[in-house]
Design a protein around this motif. Structure first.
Motif, PDB file in Angstrom:
ATOM      1  N   ILE A   1       0.773   2.285 -12.625  1.00 41.52           N
ATOM      2  CA  ILE A   1       0.090   3.752 -12.697  1.00 41.52           C
ATOM      3  C   ILE A   1       0.111   5.096 -14.074  1.00 41.52           C
ATOM      4  O   ILE A   1      -1.615   5.437 -13.910  1.00 41.52           O
TER       5      ILE A   1
ATOM      6  N   THR B   1      -2.737   5.382 -16.682  1.00 44.11           N
ATOM      7  CA  THR B   1      -3.570   6.436 -16.614  1.00 44.11           C
ATOM      8  C   THR B   1      -3.050   7.484 -17.884  1.00 44.11           C
ATOM      9  O   THR B   1      -4.303   7.787 -18.451  1.00 44.11           O
TER      10      THR B   1
ATOM     11  N   GLY C   1      -9.813   3.231 -14.531  1.00 45.59           N
ATOM     12  CA  GLY C   1     -10.003   4.638 -13.803  1.00 45.59           C
ATOM     13  C   GLY C   1     -10.181   3.516 -12.089  1.00 45.59           C
ATOM     14  O   GLY C   1      -9.575   3.338 -11.372  1.00 45.59           O
ATOM     15  N   ASP C   2     -10.960   2.088 -11.988  1.00 45.48           N
ATOM     16  CA  ASP C   2     -10.913   0.821 -11.491  1.00 45.48           C
ATOM     17  C   ASP C   2      -9.633   0.216 -10.768  1.00 45.48           C
ATOM     18  O   ASP C   2      -9.510   0.354  -9.647  1.00 45.48           O
TER      19      ASP C   2
ATOM     20  N   LYS D   1      -7.233   2.845  -9.191  1.00 45.01           N
ATOM     21  CA  LYS D   1      -7.961   3.256  -7.544  1.00 45.01           C
ATOM     22  C   LYS D   1      -7.126   1.928  -6.603  1.00 45.01           C
ATOM     23  O   LYS D   1      -6.767   2.277  -5.899  1.00 45.01           O
ATOM     24  N   SER D   2      -7.114   0.643  -7.476  1.00 46.52           N
ATOM     25  CA  SER D   2      -6.721  -0.668  -7.179  1.00 46.52           C
ATOM     26  C   SER D   2      -5.240  -0.460  -7.601  1.00 46.52           C
ATOM     27  O   SER D   2      -4.488  -0.635  -5.749  1.00 46.52           O
TER      28      SER D   2
ATOM     29  N   SER E   1      -3.578   2.476  -6.430  1.00 49.17           N
ATOM     30  CA  SER E   1      -3.067   3.223  -5.691  1.00 49.17           C
ATOM     31  C   SER E   1      -3.379   3.309  -3.892  1.00 49.17           C
ATOM     32  O   SER E   1      -2.203   3.497  -3.636  1.00 49.17           O
ATOM     33  N   ARG E   2      -4.309   2.386  -3.591  1.00 44.78           N
ATOM     34  CA  ARG E   2      -4.132   1.158  -2.402  1.00 44.78           C
ATOM     35  C   ARG E   2      -3.153   0.967  -2.258  1.00 44.78           C
ATOM     36  O   ARG E   2      -2.372   0.952  -1.293  1.00 44.78           O
TER      37      ARG E   2
ATOM     38  N   ASN F   1      -0.100   3.014  -1.935  1.00 45.42           N
ATOM     39  CA  ASN F   1      -0.473   3.300  -0.230  1.00 45.42           C
ATOM     40  C   ASN F   1      -0.007   2.574   0.915  1.00 45.42           C
ATOM     41  O   ASN F   1       0.785   2.829   1.595  1.00 45.42           O
TER      42      ASN F   1
END
Length: 304
Positions: free
Chosen positions: A12, A16, A263-264, A267-268, A270-271, A274
Motif C-alpha cells: 500500500i 501510494t 487508487g483502485d 482500495k483492494s 486495504s480490503r 483489513n
C-alpha cells in the motif's frame, strides 16, 4: 498472519508513492498542453499563408522546381518521423512508428527506395534495436520544440530534395507525426511535403478561389528557391508543435489512467489488509478464550 499484514501495508505504501508521482506527472502534462495548443494556433496561419504563396508561384509560372514538379519516375523518397524523447505517454510513439512503417511499405511497394529521418529518442531506439539504417536523427526537444529545432532538422532534408537522386537526393519528402485534434483524440498522420500538391493545398485551406496571376522578380525560379527552405521549415515546425501537444495530451491521459488504477489497487489492498487484520484479531481472541478455558478446566480438576 502478522507477516501477511506487513506485506499488504508495504505494498500500500509503495502504490501510494507511485500514485503521487503519476498524479504529479498528470498535472504537469495538463499544464503544458495549454502552452502547446497556443503555439500550434500561432504557427498555423504562417504555415498556411506560406503554402498559399508557394501555390501562387506554382500556378503563375511554368518553372520546373523540386518544390512543385513531380519526377517522371520517382526512385527515392524521404520520410521524417516525429516521436517523443520520453515514455509514459501510452501508445503515442508506437502509433506514429506504425504509421511510418505502413508508409514505408507502401512506398517500397511502388518501387521507391526509402530514406528515413527520425526525431525523438523513441524512434531512434526503435530503428537502432532492429539495426535499421537512419539517415539522420535529432533528439532532446520533442516536448518543447523551437523554430531553431525545425530549421536544424529541415536543413539535410532540403539538401536531399535539391540534389539529384544519383548523388543521394530524393524525389519525394513525407512527414509522419501525430496531429492534435482534441484533449482525447490525437491521430498519427502522414503528409507529403514535397513535391507540393496543388489540389491538396486547396483542400487544406478549405478555399477554392482562383488565385490571380503574378509577375515574379527576378524570376519565378529564384522566388521558389527562396520559399523552399521557409516552406519546409514552417511545415516541420507546425508538425513538431502538433506532436508536442499530442504527446502532452497522451501523457496526461496515460498518467490519469495510472493514477486511477493505483487508487483502485490501494482500495483492494486495504480490503485485504483489513481482512488479514480481522483474521489476526479473531485468531488472537480464539487463542485467549482457548487458553482461559484450558486454565479453568485445569483449575477445576485440581480442586477435585
Amino acid at each position: 498472519m502478522g507477516a501477511q499484514l506487513r506485506v499488504y501495508k508495504r505494498r500500500i505504501r509503495s502504490v501510494t508513492a507511485t500514485k503521487k508521482i503519476t498524479k504529479a506527472m498528470e498535472m504537469i502534462a495538463a499544464s503544458r498542453i495549454v502552452k502547446a495548443q497556443r503555439q500550434v494556433a500561432a504557427s498555423t496561419p504562417y504555415a498556411t499563408e506560406l503554402t498559399r504563396a508557394v501555390t501562387a508561384v506554382a500556378t503563375g509560372s511554368t518553372t520546373k522546381h523540386p518544390l512543385t514538379t513531380e519526377a517522371d519516375a520517382p526512385a527515392r523518397a524521404a520520410i521524417l518521423l516525429i516521436t517523443s524523447d520520453r515514455g509514459l505517454a501510452g501508445g503515442y510513439s508506437a502509433n506514429a512508428i506504425k504509421a511510418a512503417e505502413r508508409l514505408t511499405e507502401r512506398l517500397r511497394g511502388e518501387g521507391k527506395e526509402v530514406v528515413t529521418y527520425v526525431i525523438g529518442r523513441k524512434g531512434v531506439a526503435y530503428y537502432g534495436f532492429r539495426e535499421r539504417k537512419i539517415a539522420e536523427s535529432w533528439t532532446g526537444f520533442t516536448d518543447s520544440p523551437t523554430y531553431a529545432d525545425a530549421k536544424r532538422a529541415a536543413a539535410p532534408l532540403i539538401e536531399a530534395v535539391t540534389q539529384e537522386t544519383a548523388e543521394g537526393g530524393v524525389d519525394e519528402l513525407h512527414i509522419v507525426f501525430t496531429e492534435f485534434v482534441s484533449m482525447m483524440t490525437q491521430n498519427p498522420v502522414n503528409n507529403r511535403m514535397l513535391p507540393l500538391s496543388l489540389d491538396t493545398t486547396k483542400h487544406e485551406e478549405g478555399k477554392g478561389e482562383i488565385l490571380p496571376l503574378f509577375d515574379f522578380e527576378p524570376s519565378a525560379e529564384d522566388v521558389l528557391d527562396a520559399l523552399l527552405p521557409r516552406y519546409v521549415e514552417s511545415r516541420i515546425y507546425n508538425a513538431l508543435l502538433q506532436a508536442a501537444a499530442s504527446e502532452h495530451a497522451a501523457r496526461r491521459r496515460a498518467m490519469k489512467s495510472a493514477t486511477d488504477n493505483a487508487g483502485d489497487l490501494i482500495k483492494s489492498l486495504s480490503r485485504l489488509a483489513n481482512a488479514a487484520r480481522q483474521a489476526e484479531i479473531t485468531q488472537e481472541i480464539s487463542e485467549i478464550v482457548g487458553g482461559a478455558s484450558a486454565l479453568a478446566d485445569a483449575t477445576a480438576g485440581s480442586d477435585k
